[in-house]
Design a protein around this motif. Sequence first.
Motif, PDB file in Angstrom:
ATOM      1  N   ARG A 449       0.835  -1.216   0.000  1.00 10.99           N
ATOM      2  CA  ARG A 449       0.000   0.000   0.000  1.00 10.99           C
ATOM      3  C   ARG A 449       0.860   1.252   0.000  1.00 10.99           C
ATOM      4  NH1 ARG A 449      -4.094  -0.540   4.835  1.00 10.99           N
ATOM      5  NH2 ARG A 449      -4.599   1.583   4.139  1.00 10.99           N
ATOM      6  N   ALA A 450       1.956   1.194   0.762  1.00 13.82           N
ATOM      7  CA  ALA A 450       2.861   2.354   0.783  1.00 13.82           C
ATOM      8  C   ALA A 450       3.517   2.557  -0.574  1.00 13.82           C
ATOM      9  CB  ALA A 450       3.928   2.155   1.869  1.00 13.82           C
ATOM     10  N   VAL A 451       3.895   1.453  -1.228  1.00 15.17           N
ATOM     11  CA  VAL A 451       4.486   1.546  -2.564  1.00 15.17           C
ATOM     12  C   VAL A 451       3.472   2.117  -3.555  1.00 15.17           C
ATOM     13  CG1 VAL A 451       5.459   0.232  -4.483  1.00 15.17           C
ATOM     14  CG2 VAL A 451       6.093  -0.352  -2.130  1.00 15.17           C
ATOM     15  N   SER A 452       2.258   1.588  -3.504  1.00 18.35           N
ATOM     16  CA  SER A 452       1.213   2.062  -4.421  1.00 18.35           C
ATOM     17  C   SER A 452       0.895   3.526  -4.203  1.00 18.35           C
ATOM     18  CB  SER A 452      -0.053   1.217  -4.245  1.00 18.35           C
ATOM     19  OG  SER A 452       0.186  -0.127  -4.569  1.00 18.35           O
ATOM     20  N   ALA A 453       0.834   3.950  -2.943  1.00 16.83           N
ATOM     21  CA  ALA A 453       0.522   5.348  -2.634  1.00 16.83           C
ATOM     22  C   ALA A 453       1.605   6.272  -3.173  1.00 16.83           C
ATOM     23  CB  ALA A 453       0.377   5.519  -1.125  1.00 16.83           C
ATOM     24  N   THR A 454       2.843   5.851  -3.059  1.00 16.42           N
ATOM     25  CA  THR A 454       3.950   6.672  -3.560  1.00 16.42           C
ATOM     26  C   THR A 454       3.900   6.768  -5.078  1.00 16.42           C
ATOM     27  OG1 THR A 454       5.297   5.912  -1.696  1.00 16.42           O
ATOM     28  CG2 THR A 454       6.452   6.961  -3.524  1.00 16.42           C
ATOM     29  N   LEU A 455       3.662   5.646  -5.733  1.00 17.53           N
ATOM     30  CA  LEU A 455       3.568   5.666  -7.192  1.00 17.53           C
ATOM     31  C   LEU A 455       2.345   6.446  -7.680  1.00 17.53           C
ATOM     32  CD1 LEU A 455       4.578   1.962  -7.961  1.00 17.53           C
ATOM     33  CD2 LEU A 455       5.948   4.025  -8.289  1.00 17.53           C
ATOM     34  N   THR A 470       9.306  -6.830 -17.164  1.00 19.39           N
ATOM     35  CA  THR A 470       8.534  -8.010 -17.578  1.00 19.39           C
ATOM     36  C   THR A 470       7.144  -7.648 -18.075  1.00 19.39           C
ATOM     37  OG1 THR A 470       7.809  -8.303 -15.280  1.00 19.39           O
ATOM     38  CG2 THR A 470       9.751  -9.552 -16.006  1.00 19.39           C
ATOM     39  N   LYS A 471       6.717  -6.390 -17.810  1.00 17.79           N
ATOM     40  CA  LYS A 471       5.396  -5.949 -18.246  1.00 17.79           C
ATOM     41  C   LYS A 471       5.483  -4.846 -19.291  1.00 17.79           C
ATOM     42  CE  LYS A 471       3.320  -7.278 -13.846  1.00 17.79           C
ATOM     43  NZ  LYS A 471       2.543  -6.844 -12.652  1.00 17.79           N
ATOM     44  N   GLY A 472       6.679  -4.730 -19.921  1.00 20.22           N
ATOM     45  CA  GLY A 472       6.829  -3.788 -21.020  1.00 20.22           C
ATOM     46  C   GLY A 472       7.543  -2.504 -20.674  1.00 20.22           C
ATOM     47  N   GLY A 473       7.971  -2.332 -19.436  1.00 25.25           N
ATOM     48  CA  GLY A 473       8.673  -1.121 -19.046  1.00 25.25           C
ATOM     49  C   GLY A 473      10.135  -1.131 -19.471  1.00 25.25           C
ATOM     50  N   CYS A 474      10.718   0.061 -19.563  1.00 23.14           N
ATOM     51  CA  CYS A 474      12.139   0.157 -19.915  1.00 23.14           C
ATOM     52  C   CYS A 474      13.003  -0.066 -18.675  1.00 23.14           C
ATOM     53  CB  CYS A 474      12.445   1.522 -20.535  1.00 23.14           C
ATOM     54  SG  CYS A 474      12.254   2.904 -19.379  1.00 23.14           S
ATOM     55  N   ALA A 475      14.339  -0.077 -18.858  1.00 26.40           N
ATOM     56  CA  ALA A 475      15.261  -0.342 -17.749  1.00 26.40           C
ATOM     57  C   ALA A 475      15.138   0.719 -16.660  1.00 26.40           C
ATOM     58  CB  ALA A 475      16.699  -0.396 -18.276  1.00 26.40           C
ATOM     59  N   ARG A 476      14.926   1.987 -17.064  1.00 26.95           N
ATOM     60  CA  ARG A 476      14.800   3.056 -16.059  1.00 26.95           C
ATOM     61  C   ARG A 476      13.561   2.862 -15.198  1.00 26.95           C
ATOM     62  NH1 ARG A 476      15.200   8.608 -19.198  1.00 26.95           N
ATOM     63  NH2 ARG A 476      14.117   7.365 -20.780  1.00 26.95           N
ATOM     64  N   GLN A 477      12.456   2.518 -15.825  1.00 25.01           N
ATOM     65  CA  GLN A 477      11.224   2.270 -15.063  1.00 25.01           C
ATOM     66  C   GLN A 477      11.410   1.082 -14.115  1.00 25.01           C
ATOM     67  OE1 GLN A 477       7.581   2.231 -17.585  1.00 25.01           O
ATOM     68  NE2 GLN A 477       8.942   2.927 -19.228  1.00 25.01           N
ATOM     69  N   ASN A 478      12.011   0.039 -14.647  1.00 24.60           N
ATOM     70  CA  ASN A 478      12.200  -1.183 -13.864  1.00 24.60           C
ATOM     71  C   ASN A 478      13.031  -0.910 -12.614  1.00 24.60           C
ATOM     72  OD1 ASN A 478      11.750  -4.194 -13.977  1.00 24.60           O
ATOM     73  ND2 ASN A 478      13.976  -4.158 -13.749  1.00 24.60           N
ATOM     74  N   LEU A 479      14.114  -0.147 -12.777  1.00 20.74           N
ATOM     75  CA  LEU A 479      14.999   0.150 -11.642  1.00 20.74           C
ATOM     76  C   LEU A 479      14.310   1.060 -10.633  1.00 20.74           C
ATOM     77  CD1 LEU A 479      17.788  -0.223 -10.399  1.00 20.74           C
ATOM     78  CD2 LEU A 479      18.579   1.736 -11.751  1.00 20.74           C
ATOM     79  N   LEU A 481      11.160   1.263  -9.966  1.00 17.86           N
ATOM     80  CA  LEU A 481      10.162   0.493  -9.214  1.00 17.86           C
ATOM     81  C   LEU A 481      10.815  -0.382  -8.135  1.00 17.86           C
ATOM     82  CD1 LEU A 481       7.748  -0.563 -12.109  1.00 17.86           C
ATOM     83  CD2 LEU A 481       7.251   1.017 -10.233  1.00 17.86           C
ATOM     84  N   GLN A 482      12.014  -0.861  -8.429  1.00 19.96           N
ATOM     85  CA  GLN A 482      12.741  -1.620  -7.406  1.00 19.96           C
ATOM     86  C   GLN A 482      13.211  -0.704  -6.278  1.00 19.96           C
ATOM     87  OE1 GLN A 482      15.562  -4.749  -8.808  1.00 19.96           O
ATOM     88  NE2 GLN A 482      15.082  -3.956 -10.851  1.00 19.96           N
ATOM     89  N   ASN A 483      13.749   0.453  -6.658  1.00 21.33           N
ATOM     90  CA  ASN A 483      14.329   1.357  -5.660  1.00 21.33           C
ATOM     91  C   ASN A 483      13.287   1.899  -4.690  1.00 21.33           C
ATOM     92  OD1 ASN A 483      16.890   1.025  -6.655  1.00 21.33           O
ATOM     93  ND2 ASN A 483      16.886   2.906  -7.877  1.00 21.33           N
ATOM     94  N   GLU A 574      14.581  -9.677  -4.312  1.00 20.64           N
ATOM     95  CA  GLU A 574      13.112  -9.796  -4.390  1.00 20.64           C
ATOM     96  C   GLU A 574      12.436  -8.438  -4.600  1.00 20.64           C
ATOM     97  OE1 GLU A 574      11.868 -13.872  -2.181  1.00 20.64           O
ATOM     98  OE2 GLU A 574      11.763 -12.070  -0.949  1.00 20.64           O
ATOM     99  N   LEU A 575      12.897  -7.735  -5.621  1.00 17.98           N
ATOM    100  CA  LEU A 575      12.323  -6.435  -5.946  1.00 17.98           C
ATOM    101  C   LEU A 575      11.598  -6.446  -7.298  1.00 17.98           C
ATOM    102  CD1 LEU A 575      15.280  -4.153  -4.781  1.00 17.98           C
ATOM    103  CD2 LEU A 575      13.118  -4.549  -3.590  1.00 17.98           C
ATOM    104  N   GLU A 576      11.703  -7.549  -8.036  1.00 18.50           N
ATOM    105  CA  GLU A 576      11.009  -7.692  -9.312  1.00 18.50           C
ATOM    106  C   GLU A 576       9.904  -8.743  -9.162  1.00 18.50           C
ATOM    107  OE1 GLU A 576      13.334  -8.139 -12.840  1.00 18.50           O
ATOM    108  OE2 GLU A 576      14.990  -6.932 -12.066  1.00 18.50           O
ATOM    109  N   PRO A 577       8.890  -8.704 -10.031  1.00 21.00           N
ATOM    110  CA  PRO A 577       7.772  -9.649  -9.912  1.00 21.00           C
ATOM    111  C   PRO A 577       8.219 -11.099  -9.952  1.00 21.00           C
ATOM    112  CG  PRO A 577       7.226  -7.894 -11.432  1.00 21.00           C
ATOM    113  CD  PRO A 577       8.676  -7.713 -11.104  1.00 21.00           C
ATOM    114  N   LEU A 578       7.533 -11.940  -9.174  1.00 22.96           N
ATOM    115  CA  LEU A 578       7.801 -13.369  -9.169  1.00 22.96           C
ATOM    116  C   LEU A 578       7.328 -13.987 -10.484  1.00 22.96           C
ATOM    117  CD1 LEU A 578       6.579 -14.248  -5.551  1.00 22.96           C
ATOM    118  CD2 LEU A 578       8.925 -13.782  -6.285  1.00 22.96           C
TER     119      LEU A 578
END
Length: 725
Positions: A449-455, A470-479, A481-483, A574-578
Amino acid sequence: MGRKVIIAVATLNQWALDFDGNRERILESILEAKEYGAAFRTGPELEICGYSCEDHFYESDTFLHSWEVLLELLVAPLCKDILIDVGMPIMHKNVAYNCRVVFLNQKILLIRPKLYMCDDGNYRESRWFSGWRKLRQTEDYHLPRMIASVTGQNVVPFGDAVISTKDTCIGFEVCEELWNPESSHIAMGLDGVEIFCNASGSYTELRKAYIVADLVKNATYKSGGCYIFSNLRGCDGQRIYFNGASCIALNGNILNYSKQFALQEVEVITATIDLEDIRAYRNSLRSRSHLASEKPCYPRIITDFSLSPEHDTTLPIATPIEWKYLRPEEEIAQGPACWLWDYLRRSGQGGFFLPLSGGVDSSSTALIVYSMCHMVINSIHQGDEKVLSDIRKILADPDYIPTQPSELCNRLLVTCYMGTENSSKETKQRAATLAAQIGSYHMYIAIDRAVSATLEIFSTVTGLFPKYATKGGCARQNLALQNIQARLRMVLSYLFAQLMLWVRGRPGGLLVLGSANVDEALRGYMTKYDCSSADINPIGGISKTDLRLFLNYVKEKFNIPIIGEIVSALPTAELEPLCDGQIAQTDEEDMGMTYAELSAFGKLRKQEKCGPFSMYCKLVQTWSNSYSPKEVAEKVKHFFRCYAINRHKMTVLTPAYHTEGYSPDDNRYDHRPFLYRANWSWQFRAIDKQVEYQLSVQQAATSRINKNCNRKLDSVSRTRTGIHV
């Protein structure tokens, strides 16, 4: 004729600028020395003010308060009829020196300044002190009036001299002088000095304990004598931990030594030696005797005092013993635990908070706290009233007596698994099981919920919503979302650390513990200001390889079965989707190198002083059975690109327990830039040229081999067909 002498050596856990505490520990060591019957007591380096005062050595207050403590020692009845050697900073002719002060019965006999400064590793002594370069010379030192009024002396000798008692001669070295190629003990020994005292502030590194023992033994093996090494112990306000291991050696043999790691603040060891053993040993070394007869003399301070009793020849003398060194995994179990204990009790906090992921790193941190709890329990059972008093202050419970390590761990350590939709049930279960087996106060928090609220805030402002790769995002988006997951864990860690004791009905707050290892720091494999950002980090100077050794050790020592699963699991953020509920991301794949390779890079970069080109030249041979020159080149380039891009993260590394010789700790242990040209164009071209040259050499060698083989085949063929040349 008196021959037997009892020597006392103090190991002290001093604290920078803690003049009250430092004085009390010095007095306690003198009391113990006298109870052992010693006539001479020596202590560690800068013991009056504490070693790590650093830029406080620029302040006149530090010198003033050191003199005030010395004054109290001079007038203390406890200090009567025992020769005492203490360490403090002294200003002479407007120059600051790191000194030993030798006194007896309210008289200062000698102020002996340090000759050689230590400026490597974590040491910066030349920033504050100068070395005394007038070898075998003394000058008059004018004492402060408050000291002169007690001693009745206006001036005392200051410089490179020795103390001559009625029965022996004592010389002095200070820390670095034992390591220096021109150590004074050889020259002093040739001039008849029989007892050498070294006051030290030597810190721990894994697998280095044997060095002090070897140096001390060798100091007396070639030329005879008794060497007394006194070291600090503990965390006195810095990342380093002084590792104790004070010792006494005679004619190349160790007679006694103190513990390397312990919660005990004062430890005094003694040895009874026969001065005639030194004289007989030296007289048998004929080349030494011939050399000694021509050497210049040291100034001698004649003292009407004897270290040996006049008639008692029945004292049993000490016999050589074997030094039993701790294994690396034992050093990890004890050293960081002692460091945490010192930091906890001196910071005034009520315990620790740890984000526990169930992986090797955070589990190691939790188990170091658990090891600390074992050490606290053991010290209390052995009657250490100071440890009991400290734990009662930490827990704000004046009647508390701990009974079991797990029960104490529950009061001191709060662990928390902060899960997201990317977290696996396996890591969650491992964290919960480990917490149960060591007794920590454990929680589970879902932070989605905290992650979703921030995004949502980002999306509201920009109109865009980032996606995983894995859902079509670029490397910058992917990183990104992990950070955001990692950084929110840091924010929540501090929130819970500040309020969990309030929740539990106790005063105070908790120290947040970090759990990034030295290899990940070197590679920069961490998010800046994520949950690796903390108050202190007990494993920040330890490699992944050594942490696994440690975990296997404590699994058996403390009987914690879950550790087997933790060690065998693949390291993952464990920062990317399973993927179908399973981990799709591993640390070594993300980093593009193994932890073993990282350790090799780190040692070559720091300890072997290798840049990209020289590192390639070494590894192309070392790894020749595993990789081609081109593959080695690509690995070296990849490491240095990552190192350059991420070096800025070292400027905000959590203060970590120093234990590894290739630590990248910025501006403390590792003085390198944090802004680099990341493509290393010149250096990488040099590597490419070397690869081309090696390939051409290999091709030429292969061509020669093929030609030789062809000639042999032709010869065999002609022989078989009956054609002879």
